[in-house]
Scaffold this active site. Structure first.
Site, PDB file in Angstrom:
ATOM      1  N   GLU A  54       4.712  11.167  -5.135  1.00 42.62           N
ATOM      2  CA  GLU A  54       3.865  10.218  -5.859  1.00 42.62           C
ATOM      3  C   GLU A  54       2.429  10.736  -5.942  1.00 42.62           C
ATOM      4  OE1 GLU A  54       2.930   5.440  -5.845  1.00 42.62           O
ATOM      5  OE2 GLU A  54       2.941   6.492  -3.926  1.00 42.62           O
ATOM      6  N   GLU A  67       5.636  -3.340   0.938  1.00 45.04           N
ATOM      7  CA  GLU A  67       5.856  -2.978  -0.465  1.00 45.04           C
ATOM      8  C   GLU A  67       5.035  -1.740  -0.720  1.00 45.04           C
ATOM      9  OE1 GLU A  67       5.338  -1.960  -4.042  1.00 45.04           O
ATOM     10  OE2 GLU A  67       3.746  -3.428  -3.755  1.00 45.04           O
ATOM     11  N   CYS A 101       1.566   1.010  -8.281  1.00 43.33           N
ATOM     12  CA  CYS A 101       2.751   1.479  -7.556  1.00 43.33           C
ATOM     13  C   CYS A 101       3.951   1.574  -8.480  1.00 43.33           C
ATOM     14  CB  CYS A 101       3.051   0.573  -6.372  1.00 43.33           C
ATOM     15  SG  CYS A 101       3.271  -1.162  -6.809  1.00 43.33           S
ATOM     16  N   GLY A 135       0.826  -1.202   0.000  1.00 42.89           N
ATOM     17  CA  GLY A 135       0.000   0.000   0.000  1.00 42.89           C
ATOM     18  C   GLY A 135       0.858   1.249   0.000  1.00 42.89           C
ATOM     19  N   SER A 136       0.339   2.300   0.597  1.00 45.94           N
ATOM     20  CA  SER A 136       1.010   3.601   0.545  1.00 45.94           C
ATOM     21  C   SER A 136       2.250   3.620   1.429  1.00 45.94           C
ATOM     22  CB  SER A 136       0.048   4.698   1.006  1.00 45.94           C
ATOM     23  OG  SER A 136      -0.163   4.630   2.404  1.00 45.94           O
TER      24      SER A 136
END
Length: 505
Positions: free
Chosen positions: A388, A248, A282, A225-226
């Site tokens: 991002e 991740e 991602c 996730g973030s």
């Protein structure tokens, strides 16, 4: 409409809480189902079930544990088209990506279940001929899995499949945006007859995820996730003895186009990297680092496609980009587009607010946004080129000089997840391979499209050293160095004396 339940200890249960939430189709705004929202008490019950099932599950052979996964694999294969449509309805990515999500899940299950019959551990030579030395793996216990909405079937199996085959039990919380996909995955394990408590599903929000992370009986946490949430989890668990966490997270990924690039390949790779999944991967590229010798031609061709790329009904086979996941994310992407303008970039394509004619009939309530492309100075410390966005927001960064300069720009970010280089010069490819600060690197390809038999993870702010997919085995097992003496005499390595002397000696 019935309310979907949690799956705990082999049963479908409503849980202790009274709150529910709905899944929404991001293309239409329509409700796809209502789901019970888990409380800390529900998580506690799921973890207790997983903990109770652990010893019996780990006592089974890896091959017998994998048999349950093979049943899931066959169901994934048989229902690929059906489940691909459900993925597309719930997370909005176009239909070929919906099907690919399910195929990737099947590939991960196939890899994990097939790996059960492969040799494991190492036989290591000893200095002492009478000794046998081995490295053996052991499961760690209850594994907590927290997964994102953008790959709502594939990524859960990155976590769950290997964890189960290796002898762990699982408590899983899918993203609150895609609970329907989570429901179907749990139904598959139920159909496979997996023993009670081995696999558990709790639906809910961040509070449920936090309850998993902080539970004393959860020894391992797998999170995708973030970066913000992932680093918070890592900080929470980093100092706790016996706990392990694999995170991740996101990236500010780039495609490098050198003066020796095949521009047909370069433009294709850049469009795929930037706009597939509407930029919500991602590994999506938000930076295109292009050499000055080919910059004008590349930019002209890329901009032409960005202006025309098909945004529409994600169930339509001719759609390239579907909607964003939810209204809040539309606001975030729009804010970053506005930020870029305020930072003085040169905007080349602005489809933030799509023309009414581009929005499919009956889908006016969807979360639509198109490509946003701009030129920026790679040496300026702009937020829009360093943070991002997680959307179709792309910066063109022109550079002059050698491959060293391109890689310098590539590395000028806190992230280090994915990237690609397009070049026909093998020396440039090799320099990029050796110096780009990335966990996933590609040459003459988009920077998306990882395969499950490779490790998946990043460096710097994008990960914490434990990749997903096949390499998750390092997280969900502990290694033991086992040495066996086959002699009645005790001999020590390094020339250490094994003689015991006494005062009488």
């Amino acid at each position: 409409m019935s309310t979907y339940q949690h799956y705990v200890d082999g049963e479908w249960v409503a849980g202790e809480g009274t709150e529910t939430f709905e899944s929404e189709n991001p293309a239409t705004g329509e409700s796809l189902g209502e789901f019970h929202r888990a409380t800390a008490a529900d998580v506690d019950r799921a973890v207790a079930a997983a903990d109770a099932a652990y010893e019996t599950w780990r006592a089974m052979s890896r091959i017998d544990r994998a048999e349950y996964l093979w049943d899931v694999y066959h169901e994934l294969r048989e229902r690929t088209d059906e489940l691909g449509e459900i993925v597309t309805k719930e997370c909005g990515k176009e239909i070929s990506e919906g099907r690919a999500d399910v195929v990737e899940a099947a590939h991960m299950v196939e890899w994990a279940a097939g790996d059960a019959r492969h040799p494991k551990g190492d036989v290591v030579p000893s200095e002492i001929a009478a000794k046998d030395a081995y490295m053996r793996r052991k499961p760690r216990g209850v594994v907590g899995c927290i997964t994102p909405w953008n790959f709502p079937v594939a990524i859960p199996f990155w976590h769950v499949a290997v964890a189960l085959v290796e002898g762990n039990t699982v408590v899983w919380k899918p993203a609150e945006q895609t609970p329907w996909c989570g429901q179907i995955v749990a139904e598959m394990f139920d159909d496979a007859g997996i023993p009670d408590g081995v696999f558990n599903l709790v639906q809910g929000f961040g509070d449920a995820g936090n309850a998993i992370v902080e539970h004393d009986a959860v020894r391992t946490v797998l999170f995708t996730g973030s970066a913000e949430v992932g680093h918070s989890i890592a900080d929470t668990l980093g100092g706790e003895p016996g706990k392990r966490v694999a995170c991740e997270m996101g990236g500010k990924n780039a495609v490098v186009v050198t003066e020796h690039a095949d521009l047909d390949v370069a433009v294709h790779a850049a469009v795929m990297s930037s706009f597939k999944t509407t930029g919500q991967r991602c590994v999506s590229s938000e930076r295109l680092i292009v050499h000055t010798d080919v910059y004008d031609e590349f930019t002209s061709r890329f901009v032409d496609l960005a202006e025309r790329v098909a945004v529409g009904d994600p169930l339509d086979e001719d759609t390239f980009m579907g909607p964003l996941i939810e209204a809040d994310h539309v606001a975030k992407v729009t804010d970053y587009n506005d930020l870029a303008r305020s930072e003085g970039v040169n905007v080349l394509v602005d489809r933030t607010d799509l023309d009414a004619a581009e929005i499919p009939d009956g889908m006016a309530d969807g979360h639509w946004v198109g490509p946003f492309v701009y030129e920026a100075d790679p040496d300026e410390p702009l937020r829009c080129t360093h943070e991002e966005v997680f959307g179709p927001h792309v910066a063109l960064l022109e550079y002059d000089g050698g491959i060293e300069r391109a890689v310098e720009i590539q590395n000028d970010t806190e992230y280090g997840l994915a990237g690609s280089i397009v070049s026909e010069d093998y020396r440039q490819l090799n320099y990029y391979r050796d110096h780009a600060e990335l966990g996933l690197a590609y040459a003459n390809l988009p920077c998306i499209g990882a395969e499950v038999q490779l490790p998946f993870g990043g460096v710097k702010k994008s990960g914490n050293g434990y990749p997903s997919a096949r390499e998750v085995i390092e997280v969900v097992t502990d290694r033991t160095a086992w040495t066996l003496n086959n002699s009645r005499d005790v001999q020590m390595a390094q020339g250490l004396s094994a003689d015991i002397t006494t005062r009488e000696d």
